[in-house]
Enzyme design. Sequence first.
Site, PDB file in Angstrom:
ATOM      1  N   LYS A 124       0.865  -1.189   0.000  1.00  0.00           N
ATOM      2  CA  LYS A 124       0.000   0.000   0.000  1.00  0.00           C
ATOM      3  C   LYS A 124       0.899   1.236   0.000  1.00  0.00           C
ATOM      4  O   LYS A 124       1.896   1.276   0.716  1.00  0.00           O
ATOM      5  CB  LYS A 124      -0.909  -0.017   1.237  1.00  0.00           C
ATOM      6  CG  LYS A 124      -1.988   1.067   1.218  1.00  0.00           C
ATOM      7  CD  LYS A 124      -2.929   0.957   2.423  1.00  0.00           C
ATOM      8  CE  LYS A 124      -4.013   2.043   2.404  1.00  0.00           C
ATOM      9  NZ  LYS A 124      -4.883   2.001   3.590  1.00  0.00           N
ATOM     10  N   SER A 134      -9.889   2.281   2.476  1.00  0.00           N
ATOM     11  CA  SER A 134      -8.965   2.955   1.592  1.00  0.00           C
ATOM     12  C   SER A 134      -7.964   2.048   0.886  1.00  0.00           C
ATOM     13  O   SER A 134      -7.378   2.446  -0.111  1.00  0.00           O
ATOM     14  CB  SER A 134      -8.199   4.006   2.391  1.00  0.00           C
ATOM     15  OG  SER A 134      -7.357   3.380   3.345  1.00  0.00           O
ATOM     16  N   SER A 192     -10.402   0.110   6.680  1.00  0.00           N
ATOM     17  CA  SER A 192      -9.707   0.229   5.390  1.00  0.00           C
ATOM     18  C   SER A 192      -9.042  -1.047   4.878  1.00  0.00           C
ATOM     19  O   SER A 192      -8.584  -1.081   3.740  1.00  0.00           O
ATOM     20  CB  SER A 192      -8.651   1.332   5.461  1.00  0.00           C
ATOM     21  OG  SER A 192      -9.259   2.590   5.334  1.00  0.00           O
TER      22      SER A 192
END
Lengths: 489, 95
Positions: A66, A141, A165
């Site tokens: 990420k 996210s 997320s």
Amino acid sequence: MKTANKKITAVSLVKEALEKAKKFEKYNVFTFLNSEGALKKAEEIDKRIARGEEVGRLAGVPYALKDNFLSPEGPTTASAHILEGFVSPVTATAVEKLEAEGAIMIGRTNLDAFAHGSSTENSYYGPTHNAVDFERVPGGSSGGSAAAVALGIVEFATGTDTGGSIRQPASFNGVYGLKPTFGCISRYGVVAMASSLDCIGFFTKTPEDMDLLMTIASGQDSKDLTTLPSYYEVENGGNKAEDAACPSDNSSQAALAKSSCSAEHTAPSASLPIRIGIIKDFDNEAVTPEIREVLKKKCEKLKEKGYEIVELEMPTLKYALAVYYIIQPAEVASNLSRYDGIRYGFRSEKAKDLEEIYDDTRSEGFMPENKRRIMIGNFVLSSGFYDAYFLKAAKARTLIVKEYEEAFSKCDFILTPVSPNYAFKLGEKVNDPVAMYLEDLMSVSLNLAGVPGLAIPVGKTKDGLPLGLQLVGPRRSDMALIEFAKEIA
Amino acid sequence: MEINCETIKHLAKLSDFDLDEKETEALTHDLQNIIKYISQLDELDTEGVEPTYQVFEMENVWRDDEVLRQDATREELLALTKEEKDHQIKVPRVL
């Protein structure tokens, strides 16, 4: 997980992952592809294998990172304009641990800028698409990471979870996603969002892979003093707990016993049968019928297997989202005050004096959702409103913590929806912040209480869209959760 | 609590944002809705409840006050800034 050995080279594993990444380019999964760096590392691992050296438990395994984890491999942007071009000289502890075991980062994945969002639409680099339905959001996210695993580009990906997320995108794409107990994995070198809530975790296709990654990544770190001792390892030996003092068979009861063996006080009891809690307060029209249906089916199946289903009343949980949207923006406002255009990242071209550098850089560099959260944070913290909002939320947080403690005196785990909906259409909620926030209704309370939650893929809608449920346990029951997931999937 | 354009301008100042009119209007509308949502906490009785600011189990973690490591050199860190002079980060004049 397929690792490199004398027959399967790391280079072939990495090449395959990079080819898939190119094939699925239109999904906009990555903010950066580490083609050269990854191949170089793979060659190095193959050489070490040829020499007969130890190459680690993740030898040659391609993974996706990420884009809010710092490392010198490619720019760390957090999908925000304000960090454009920022290449970090430091490496996150989690990245160091994975790479020490031979894992190879093939790309950095897209997210809602600074992890502010539930759809990966708030990215400066455009939205990522759902792995199963191109017209839909991947959740957020960590949408890029979830899609990377679901599309089969990589075997695992890292994520961060402040209010859902990891779990929500995992369920939107049909993969496993773990938000561990607060403090399980070092956050050193990860872009801070809300420090009392932020957790590092993973996306995988199997519980076994999750177990391996947690074994590798969890543990105390002198660079992050909010880290817990890993209960996977005995303090001085570095062996897995069961090697030392705990039972080692694979039943879920044994997993429970194992975790209580080295976790000091909060692991669930190993009493039989395992009691699974269901939150009655979430069984209403706020949750989409397909998700309620699949939860009901799973409960029936668990009952048939001899588990006890316990109905829980948790009336404070409906306030968790309001509590979260006070505490989280307050911490966001504080953490994001460091982005000023002076020391690193983007700086506005039009600014002339110092004040203008701050104002113009922040105005041009943040996405609208970043601005909303910073301003809400400054609102709830400002004099005159602090008591009514921030202090009130901190007190309500105590009630939520207590409600979970009480729930876990009645059951060992809780099985609940991850979010009220399955993957929604791109653009559907992007202009309505409150509708987007409501996506986090069932996920945020875990972060407020610091308890772990594992998103488990449990089925599909009639249109083939993935459905997920989350298994929630007391603090430090991560290992048992992963073990028990096999009973539910 | 009524959020109006003036509140938003004040919050923008606290947040170091320079907002144009359109953004101010949009943020006024958004924040009104968000504050309305979070205000439902008023219903909840928190009389006599202690606040929770963190959920980490440990009380405190001490270490000796000494430099343990240097993950990045001064040069590496200075290389990240736009302007540098004499090993310092250069900013425009303040006064």
